[in-house]
Motif scaffolding. Structure first.
Motif, PDB file in Angstrom:
ATOM      1  N   PHE A  30      26.512  37.225  31.323  1.00  0.00           N
ATOM      2  CA  PHE A  30      26.569  35.916  31.981  1.00  0.00           C
ATOM      3  C   PHE A  30      27.804  35.149  31.495  1.00  0.00           C
ATOM      4  O   PHE A  30      28.511  34.519  32.287  1.00  0.00           O
ATOM      5  CB  PHE A  30      25.292  35.125  31.711  1.00  0.00           C
ATOM      6  CG  PHE A  30      25.345  33.706  32.214  1.00  0.00           C
ATOM      7  CD1 PHE A  30      25.308  33.440  33.568  1.00  0.00           C
ATOM      8  CD2 PHE A  30      25.447  32.643  31.332  1.00  0.00           C
ATOM      9  CE1 PHE A  30      25.362  32.133  34.043  1.00  0.00           C
ATOM     10  CE2 PHE A  30      25.500  31.344  31.789  1.00  0.00           C
ATOM     11  CZ  PHE A  30      25.462  31.086  33.146  1.00  0.00           C
ATOM     12  N   ARG A  33      30.859  36.507  33.201  1.00  0.00           N
ATOM     13  CA  ARG A  33      30.956  36.092  34.605  1.00  0.00           C
ATOM     14  C   ARG A  33      31.438  34.648  34.720  1.00  0.00           C
ATOM     15  O   ARG A  33      32.234  34.324  35.602  1.00  0.00           O
ATOM     16  CB  ARG A  33      29.611  36.284  35.301  1.00  0.00           C
ATOM     17  CG  ARG A  33      29.247  37.750  35.442  1.00  0.00           C
ATOM     18  CD  ARG A  33      27.813  37.938  35.870  1.00  0.00           C
ATOM     19  NE  ARG A  33      27.435  39.348  35.836  1.00  0.00           N
ATOM     20  CZ  ARG A  33      26.186  39.774  35.874  1.00  0.00           C
ATOM     21  NH1 ARG A  33      25.178  38.919  35.947  1.00  0.00           N
ATOM     22  NH2 ARG A  33      25.928  41.063  35.837  1.00  0.00           N
ATOM     23  N   CYS A  34      30.947  33.788  33.815  1.00  0.00           N
ATOM     24  CA  CYS A  34      31.442  32.411  33.799  1.00  0.00           C
ATOM     25  C   CYS A  34      32.942  32.399  33.516  1.00  0.00           C
ATOM     26  O   CYS A  34      33.703  31.644  34.134  1.00  0.00           O
ATOM     27  CB  CYS A  34      30.703  31.586  32.746  1.00  0.00           C
ATOM     28  SG  CYS A  34      28.990  31.230  33.147  1.00  0.00           S
ATOM     29  N   TRP A  63      31.739  38.854  42.489  1.00  0.00           N
ATOM     30  CA  TRP A  63      31.248  37.738  41.660  1.00  0.00           C
ATOM     31  C   TRP A  63      31.802  36.413  42.153  1.00  0.00           C
ATOM     32  O   TRP A  63      31.113  35.401  42.111  1.00  0.00           O
ATOM     33  CB  TRP A  63      31.573  37.968  40.182  1.00  0.00           C
ATOM     34  CG  TRP A  63      30.648  38.991  39.613  1.00  0.00           C
ATOM     35  CD1 TRP A  63      30.973  40.234  39.160  1.00  0.00           C
ATOM     36  CD2 TRP A  63      29.228  38.895  39.498  1.00  0.00           C
ATOM     37  NE1 TRP A  63      29.841  40.907  38.765  1.00  0.00           N
ATOM     38  CE2 TRP A  63      28.758  40.104  38.969  1.00  0.00           C
ATOM     39  CE3 TRP A  63      28.300  37.904  39.803  1.00  0.00           C
ATOM     40  CZ2 TRP A  63      27.419  40.347  38.724  1.00  0.00           C
ATOM     41  CZ3 TRP A  63      26.962  38.144  39.565  1.00  0.00           C
ATOM     42  CH2 TRP A  63      26.531  39.359  39.036  1.00  0.00           C
ATOM     43  N   ARG A  66      29.572  35.579  45.088  1.00  0.00           N
ATOM     44  CA  ARG A  66      28.255  35.117  44.637  1.00  0.00           C
ATOM     45  C   ARG A  66      28.317  33.698  44.091  1.00  0.00           C
ATOM     46  O   ARG A  66      27.428  32.892  44.338  1.00  0.00           O
ATOM     47  CB  ARG A  66      27.679  36.064  43.587  1.00  0.00           C
ATOM     48  CG  ARG A  66      27.071  37.304  44.217  1.00  0.00           C
ATOM     49  CD  ARG A  66      26.367  38.184  43.257  1.00  0.00           C
ATOM     50  NE  ARG A  66      25.235  37.571  42.607  1.00  0.00           N
ATOM     51  CZ  ARG A  66      24.431  38.204  41.770  1.00  0.00           C
ATOM     52  NH1 ARG A  66      24.627  39.466  41.497  1.00  0.00           N
ATOM     53  NH2 ARG A  66      23.423  37.578  41.200  1.00  0.00           N
ATOM     54  N   TYR A  67      29.376  33.384  43.350  1.00  0.00           N
ATOM     55  CA  TYR A  67      29.516  32.034  42.808  1.00  0.00           C
ATOM     56  C   TYR A  67      29.706  31.026  43.936  1.00  0.00           C
ATOM     57  O   TYR A  67      29.111  29.953  43.920  1.00  0.00           O
ATOM     58  CB  TYR A  67      30.680  31.952  41.815  1.00  0.00           C
ATOM     59  CG  TYR A  67      30.838  30.553  41.270  1.00  0.00           C
ATOM     60  CD1 TYR A  67      29.959  30.062  40.313  1.00  0.00           C
ATOM     61  CD2 TYR A  67      31.824  29.705  41.754  1.00  0.00           C
ATOM     62  CE1 TYR A  67      30.068  28.775  39.837  1.00  0.00           C
ATOM     63  CE2 TYR A  67      31.949  28.419  41.280  1.00  0.00           C
ATOM     64  CZ  TYR A  67      31.062  27.955  40.323  1.00  0.00           C
ATOM     65  OH  TYR A  67      31.165  26.658  39.861  1.00  0.00           O
ATOM     66  N   ILE A  72      26.453  28.441  39.762  1.00  0.00           N
ATOM     67  CA  ILE A  72      26.357  29.099  38.457  1.00  0.00           C
ATOM     68  C   ILE A  72      25.082  29.924  38.313  1.00  0.00           C
ATOM     69  O   ILE A  72      25.060  30.929  37.613  1.00  0.00           O
ATOM     70  CB  ILE A  72      26.492  28.080  37.309  1.00  0.00           C
ATOM     71  CG1 ILE A  72      26.738  28.814  35.982  1.00  0.00           C
ATOM     72  CG2 ILE A  72      25.283  27.166  37.248  1.00  0.00           C
ATOM     73  CD1 ILE A  72      27.193  27.929  34.862  1.00  0.00           C
ATOM     74  N   LEU A  75      25.291  33.647  38.929  1.00  0.00           N
ATOM     75  CA  LEU A  75      25.963  34.501  37.955  1.00  0.00           C
ATOM     76  C   LEU A  75      24.979  35.184  37.011  1.00  0.00           C
ATOM     77  O   LEU A  75      25.352  36.093  36.287  1.00  0.00           O
ATOM     78  CB  LEU A  75      26.979  33.687  37.149  1.00  0.00           C
ATOM     79  CG  LEU A  75      28.115  33.063  37.957  1.00  0.00           C
ATOM     80  CD1 LEU A  75      29.041  32.278  37.034  1.00  0.00           C
ATOM     81  CD2 LEU A  75      28.896  34.105  38.734  1.00  0.00           C
TER      82      LEU A  75
END
Length: 146
Positions: A30, A33-34, A63, A66-67, A72, A75
């Motif tokens: 996670f 991904r952030c 990603w 998805r974001y 958030i 993610l």
């Protein structure tokens, strides 16, 4: 011919939210991904981010998508991934069956394993021991088996 470069631009609230997720997120994936999204906001391209994290370009682009669609929370890794447990603590019927089998054979787990395999639940002795320890930790009153 190359396509248009893709970047995600963030407002201050989103940036703070992602930075907090990157610094204090519970799972490493996670946090990564952030960081992907934050790097994009800083002007790094999809290919650069993919090389940095050793991912495919398509994974990074997925990603980003998805974001953009879910913020958030998108993610996080979704539930339901991985192997299903053979025995579940929250299934009262299974717990009761295992406890009864252990009570009948308190000296050894071999007959318990045989009885469970006849019910279609094939597992190792070590898996059964871990299950029983978790039961004991939940205060269900099952006895420790050695």
């Amino acid at each position: 011919m190359k396509g248009k470069k893709r970047y995600i631009t963030l407002d201050e609230k989103q940036r703070k939210e992602l930075l907090a997720g990157f610094k204090t997120g519970k799972k490493p994936v996670f946090r990564m991904r952030c960081h992907l999204i934050l790097l994009s906001d800083q002007g790094h391209g999809v290919q650069q981010i993919a090389e940095l994290y050793q991912l495919s370009r398509q994974s990074v682009a997925n990603w980003f998508t998805r974001y953009e669609q879910g913020g958030i929370t998108a993610l996080h890794t979704i539930q339901g991934r991985g192997r299903r447990p053979i025995l579940r603590i929250d299934n009262a019927v299974e717990v009761q069956q295992v406890e009864q089998l252990v009570d009948r054979h308190p000296q050894t787990l071999r007959p318990v394993l045989v009885a469970l395999s006849q019910q279609g639940k094939v597992l190792s002795k070590r898996t059964l021991q871990r299950f029983l320890k978790r039961l004991d930790g939940n205060g269900s009153g099952s006895e420790e088996v050695r």
